[in-house]
Write a protein that holds these residues in place. Sequence first.
Motif, PDB file in Angstrom:
ATOM      1  N   ARG A 219      83.446  -1.146  40.540  1.00  0.00           N
ATOM      2  CA  ARG A 219      83.462  -1.928  41.777  1.00  0.00           C
ATOM      3  C   ARG A 219      84.394  -1.281  42.784  1.00  0.00           C
ATOM      4  O   ARG A 219      85.402  -0.694  42.415  1.00  0.00           O
ATOM      5  CB  ARG A 219      83.996  -3.335  41.519  1.00  0.00           C
ATOM      6  N   PHE A 220      84.046  -1.395  44.062  1.00  0.00           N
ATOM      7  CA  PHE A 220      85.009  -1.119  45.134  1.00  0.00           C
ATOM      8  C   PHE A 220      85.181  -2.440  45.851  1.00  0.00           C
ATOM      9  O   PHE A 220      84.258  -2.915  46.494  1.00  0.00           O
ATOM     10  CB  PHE A 220      84.494  -0.044  46.084  1.00  0.00           C
ATOM     11  N   GLY A 221      86.367  -3.035  45.724  1.00  0.00           N
ATOM     12  CA  GLY A 221      86.540  -4.384  46.249  1.00  0.00           C
ATOM     13  C   GLY A 221      85.630  -5.306  45.461  1.00  0.00           C
ATOM     14  O   GLY A 221      85.678  -5.323  44.235  1.00  0.00           O
ATOM     15  N   LYS A 222      84.774  -6.032  46.186  1.00  0.00           N
ATOM     16  CA  LYS A 222      83.913  -6.975  45.469  1.00  0.00           C
ATOM     17  C   LYS A 222      82.548  -6.369  45.154  1.00  0.00           C
ATOM     18  O   LYS A 222      81.816  -6.885  44.327  1.00  0.00           O
ATOM     19  CB  LYS A 222      83.725  -8.243  46.322  1.00  0.00           C
TER      20      LYS A 222
ATOM     21  N   TYR B 102      79.704  -3.823  43.796  1.00  0.00           N
ATOM     22  CA  TYR B 102      79.475  -2.890  42.702  1.00  0.00           C
ATOM     23  C   TYR B 102      78.866  -1.606  43.259  1.00  0.00           C
ATOM     24  O   TYR B 102      77.832  -1.643  43.913  1.00  0.00           O
ATOM     25  CB  TYR B 102      78.513  -3.492  41.683  1.00  0.00           C
ATOM     26  N   ALA B 103      79.488  -0.467  43.002  1.00  0.00           N
ATOM     27  CA  ALA B 103      78.879   0.816  43.353  1.00  0.00           C
ATOM     28  C   ALA B 103      78.012   1.290  42.193  1.00  0.00           C
ATOM     29  O   ALA B 103      76.984   1.939  42.392  1.00  0.00           O
ATOM     30  CB  ALA B 103      79.952   1.846  43.672  1.00  0.00           C
ATOM     31  N   VAL B 104      78.439   0.965  40.977  1.00  0.00           N
ATOM     32  CA  VAL B 104      77.670   1.288  39.778  1.00  0.00           C
ATOM     33  C   VAL B 104      77.667   0.032  38.922  1.00  0.00           C
ATOM     34  O   VAL B 104      78.717  -0.584  38.717  1.00  0.00           O
ATOM     35  CB  VAL B 104      78.308   2.466  39.002  1.00  0.00           C
ATOM     36  N   ARG B 105      76.479  -0.376  38.492  1.00  0.00           N
ATOM     37  CA  ARG B 105      76.378  -1.664  37.833  1.00  0.00           C
ATOM     38  C   ARG B 105      75.691  -1.510  36.487  1.00  0.00           C
ATOM     39  O   ARG B 105      74.517  -1.207  36.408  1.00  0.00           O
ATOM     40  CB  ARG B 105      75.567  -2.599  38.724  1.00  0.00           C
ATOM     41  N   ASN B 106      76.479  -1.681  35.420  1.00  0.00           N
ATOM     42  CA  ASN B 106      75.930  -1.736  34.073  1.00  0.00           C
ATOM     43  C   ASN B 106      74.988  -0.568  33.772  1.00  0.00           C
ATOM     44  O   ASN B 106      73.849  -0.759  33.366  1.00  0.00           O
ATOM     45  CB  ASN B 106      75.205  -3.067  33.892  1.00  0.00           C
ATOM     46  N   VAL B 107      75.478   0.644  34.013  1.00  0.00           N
ATOM     47  CA  VAL B 107      74.645   1.827  33.798  1.00  0.00           C
ATOM     48  C   VAL B 107      74.836   2.369  32.388  1.00  0.00           C
ATOM     49  O   VAL B 107      75.953   2.588  31.943  1.00  0.00           O
ATOM     50  CB  VAL B 107      74.988   2.918  34.832  1.00  0.00           C
ATOM     51  N   SER B 108      73.728   2.533  31.683  1.00  0.00           N
ATOM     52  CA  SER B 108      73.756   3.201  30.384  1.00  0.00           C
ATOM     53  C   SER B 108      72.857   4.422  30.486  1.00  0.00           C
ATOM     54  O   SER B 108      71.755   4.334  31.001  1.00  0.00           O
ATOM     55  CB  SER B 108      73.255   2.281  29.281  1.00  0.00           C
ATOM     56  N   LEU B 109      73.382   5.530  30.008  1.00  0.00           N
ATOM     57  CA  LEU B 109      72.647   6.779  30.206  1.00  0.00           C
ATOM     58  C   LEU B 109      73.135   7.761  29.158  1.00  0.00           C
ATOM     59  O   LEU B 109      74.327   7.823  28.871  1.00  0.00           O
ATOM     60  CB  LEU B 109      72.977   7.318  31.601  1.00  0.00           C
ATOM     61  N   SER B 110      72.215   8.505  28.556  1.00  0.00           N
ATOM     62  CA  SER B 110      72.734   9.559  27.703  1.00  0.00           C
ATOM     63  C   SER B 110      72.017  10.861  28.007  1.00  0.00           C
ATOM     64  O   SER B 110      70.816  10.897  28.261  1.00  0.00           O
ATOM     65  CB  SER B 110      72.639   9.171  26.227  1.00  0.00           C
ATOM     66  N   VAL B 111      72.804  11.918  28.050  1.00  0.00           N
ATOM     67  CA  VAL B 111      72.297  13.241  28.376  1.00  0.00           C
ATOM     68  C   VAL B 111      72.514  14.104  27.140  1.00  0.00           C
ATOM     69  O   VAL B 111      73.636  14.231  26.662  1.00  0.00           O
ATOM     70  CB  VAL B 111      73.058  13.845  29.576  1.00  0.00           C
ATOM     71  N   GLY B 112      71.412  14.672  26.630  1.00  0.00           N
ATOM     72  CA  GLY B 112      71.526  15.479  25.418  1.00  0.00           C
ATOM     73  C   GLY B 112      72.288  16.757  25.667  1.00  0.00           C
ATOM     74  O   GLY B 112      72.428  17.206  26.805  1.00  0.00           O
ATOM     75  N   LYS B 113      72.817  17.335  24.612  1.00  0.00           N
ATOM     76  CA  LYS B 113      73.531  18.610  24.731  1.00  0.00           C
ATOM     77  C   LYS B 113      72.587  19.673  25.262  1.00  0.00           C
ATOM     78  O   LYS B 113      71.500  19.861  24.728  1.00  0.00           O
ATOM     79  CB  LYS B 113      74.086  19.019  23.384  1.00  0.00           C
ATOM     80  N   GLY B 114      72.998  20.345  26.326  1.00  0.00           N
ATOM     81  CA  GLY B 114      72.167  21.391  26.889  1.00  0.00           C
ATOM     82  C   GLY B 114      71.050  20.886  27.788  1.00  0.00           C
ATOM     83  O   GLY B 114      70.287  21.670  28.331  1.00  0.00           O
ATOM     84  N   GLU B 115      70.996  19.573  27.967  1.00  0.00           N
ATOM     85  CA  GLU B 115      69.933  19.012  28.793  1.00  0.00           C
ATOM     86  C   GLU B 115      70.286  19.076  30.281  1.00  0.00           C
ATOM     87  O   GLU B 115      71.448  19.033  30.653  1.00  0.00           O
ATOM     88  CB  GLU B 115      69.680  17.551  28.387  1.00  0.00           C
ATOM     89  N   PHE B 116      69.265  19.174  31.124  1.00  0.00           N
ATOM     90  CA  PHE B 116      69.431  19.154  32.575  1.00  0.00           C
ATOM     91  C   PHE B 116      68.894  17.828  33.067  1.00  0.00           C
ATOM     92  O   PHE B 116      67.687  17.613  33.062  1.00  0.00           O
ATOM     93  CB  PHE B 116      68.655  20.326  33.185  1.00  0.00           C
ATOM     94  N   LEU B 117      69.816  16.945  33.464  1.00  0.00           N
ATOM     95  CA  LEU B 117      69.390  15.643  33.957  1.00  0.00           C
ATOM     96  C   LEU B 117      69.706  15.511  35.441  1.00  0.00           C
ATOM     97  O   LEU B 117      70.795  15.864  35.880  1.00  0.00           O
ATOM     98  CB  LEU B 117      70.093  14.520  33.191  1.00  0.00           C
ATOM     99  N   SER B 118      68.727  15.034  36.193  1.00  0.00           N
ATOM    100  CA  SER B 118      68.979  14.770  37.607  1.00  0.00           C
ATOM    101  C   SER B 118      69.196  13.293  37.818  1.00  0.00           C
ATOM    102  O   SER B 118      68.508  12.466  37.225  1.00  0.00           O
ATOM    103  CB  SER B 118      67.796  15.213  38.464  1.00  0.00           C
ATOM    104  N   LEU B 119      70.173  13.008  38.673  1.00  0.00           N
ATOM    105  CA  LEU B 119      70.428  11.639  39.094  1.00  0.00           C
ATOM    106  C   LEU B 119      69.939  11.591  40.528  1.00  0.00           C
ATOM    107  O   LEU B 119      70.488  12.264  41.398  1.00  0.00           O
ATOM    108  CB  LEU B 119      71.935  11.406  39.019  1.00  0.00           C
TER     109      LEU B 119
END
Lengths: 351, 277
Positions: free
Chosen positions: A12-15, A17-34
């Motif tokens: 959160r910044f103040g009240k 949410y900039a990021v809300r309940n994010v779950s993410l996994s990036v495998g070893k050596g993987e190229f993930l774009s956000l």
Amino acid sequence: MTGVELRSVSKRFGKTYAVRNVSLSVGKGEFLSLVGPSGCGKTTTLRLVAGFLAPDEGEVLLNGESMGGVGVRQRQVGIVFQNYALFPNLTVFENVAFGLRTRNTPEDILRPKVEQLLSMVGLDRRASAWPRELSGGQQQRVALARALAITPKVLLLDEPLSALDAKVRNSLRFEIKRIQRESGITTIYVTHDQEEALSISDRVALMNEGRIEQTGSPRDIYLRPANSFVADFVGVNNLLEGEYLGDGRFRWRERILSVENVPLPQGPCSLMIRPERISIASRDSASGDGNILPGRVSGKVFLGPLLRLAVDVEGEQILVDLLNTEIQPPALDEEIRLRFSPDDGRPVAGR
Amino acid sequence: MERRSGTWLLLLPLAAVLGLFLLWPLALVLWESLFIEGRFSLDNYLSLFVRKLYRESLTTSLVLSASTAVLGTAVGLPLSYFVHTTRGRAKNILLALTAVPLTLSGLVVGFAFIVLLGTSGFITIILRELFGINPLEFSAFLFTWRGLVIAYLYFLIPRMILTMTAAWSNANWSLVEAAVSLGAGPVTVLRKVLFPMLAPAILAGSSLLFAVSMGAFGTAFALTGTAVKILPLVIYTHVSELSADIAKADALAIVLTLVTTGVILAYEKFFTSPSSR
Ligand SMILES: Nc1ncnc2c1ncn2[C@@H]1O[C@H](COP(=O)(O)OP(=O)(O)O)[C@@H](O)[C@H]1O
Ligand SMILES: [Mg+2]
């Protein structure tokens, strides 16, 4: 094993949410774009991984280890910034050597390593140049070499190509991909450009308003968007708002269209039809098993191999891409009949 | 060509003002300094190097200004960072407070110091009551050139803060973040990133401080009369007292101008040339 893992991370910044309940996994050596629109929380997510920010809730793991209480310095992450962020008072060589010098690397190991990195990015002959003497694209290559010099656990790139012009952008994009593949370093690549994300990633995570809307291979995301936001974001799409009636039937205005049979609950949703999957039906042909939508050509754009038509169907503008080999494209204001087969109409959640 | 002459036309009013109020008086001063009893002579200048009073006043002025520049920078730098990191209303209040000393006349500053730290000053009395210090010994310090350093800092530190707040907000923080991510500790960040990044602003600020204290008059006059021999006060004695020697005062003024503009020009040359890094 996963290279990077976010477990229910919120920031959160103040009240707000900039990021809300994010779950993410990036495998070893993987190229993930956000990828996602500006302000959706991509940079914040990246800074949480780098350690410039600490999550309010949740946990960040690198190579399986929790990073709670571990500072940026200790995390061993390589970062490439949009504005290159090269040290202006150091030469190209010294910029790349920076991370090795802070680790007190002996000169006889440091020198060949820096030279190898510089030749990898094609700048071995500019080692003694000052950053300001290089073009933007070259500066970003130096920044990439500098980030890779510390053999990072993860490489984080925040819109690294946004400041460059289109031509450089395209060539550097593939070079980043090549270098990543060769070095096998886990990579998170942030961009707001869906085309860029789809073209270089192993996997794409699409963000919107601090959440991840969908994660999947570029092909998955493109062909099977999870909802109307994703469908709208990845490429040009027609989205008709209507109601799914179940069993491959979709109500749009007064019509019942036959569409793909998807496991969606009945109720309001959007129908996605790709412009290139729509054709023009001859004036008197029977509809067969396809859907026919009568309309009027309201615009024409020449796109090289394609001709894009805007067709007004009952006040809704529908885009149609025709191959430019068509013998006689319809004229402006001509009344035509559009046709698409049930397989090409995909109901997606949201409207 | 046309555009160029247009630009010159626009510069005309500025050139006129500068010419009338800066260059013309300066030329007059220079002219006067070159004549003794109607004859051309460089003696006014030569005497500056020969007579002890002039040599000493030049030295004192230089030492005083160098000290205030160094101290003002050392104190102003961390304060400016503090002001920069403050947010919202508090920041505006701090900036306003910083600007106050700049608006005060040097005389007012001088008298304020006497009221606070003079022989019967507010703080002096308190210290005498608390610790039994000798007021005379305590405040004697205020009327030496070292005392002037303290008084000058009062209006020089704010100048440093204002110069530096601009530099802080233009700073490229990605450089610091890049360095930290590459494993740099605070000392390395300071030495290899922050200092090189801020050096031009620090030097601009300190040369400004130097130039201002070279020419400051009011505060010194209020505190010491003409007891401390610094260039501005010596010039004053030469134009005001019975033993007036306008030509000498002119020569001193020219030297003062040369020193201050010299410092500013040296700064410009080193840090704003295109080849600089
Ligand atoms: N330091 C900060 N202070 C307050 N709000 C911030 C800060 N950084 C980001 N935000 C807010 O968080 C949201 C996400 O920002 P960001 O992660 O930079 O988005 P993106 O990189 O996707 O454009 C935005 O609404 C932004 O205004
Ligand atoms: Mg961003």
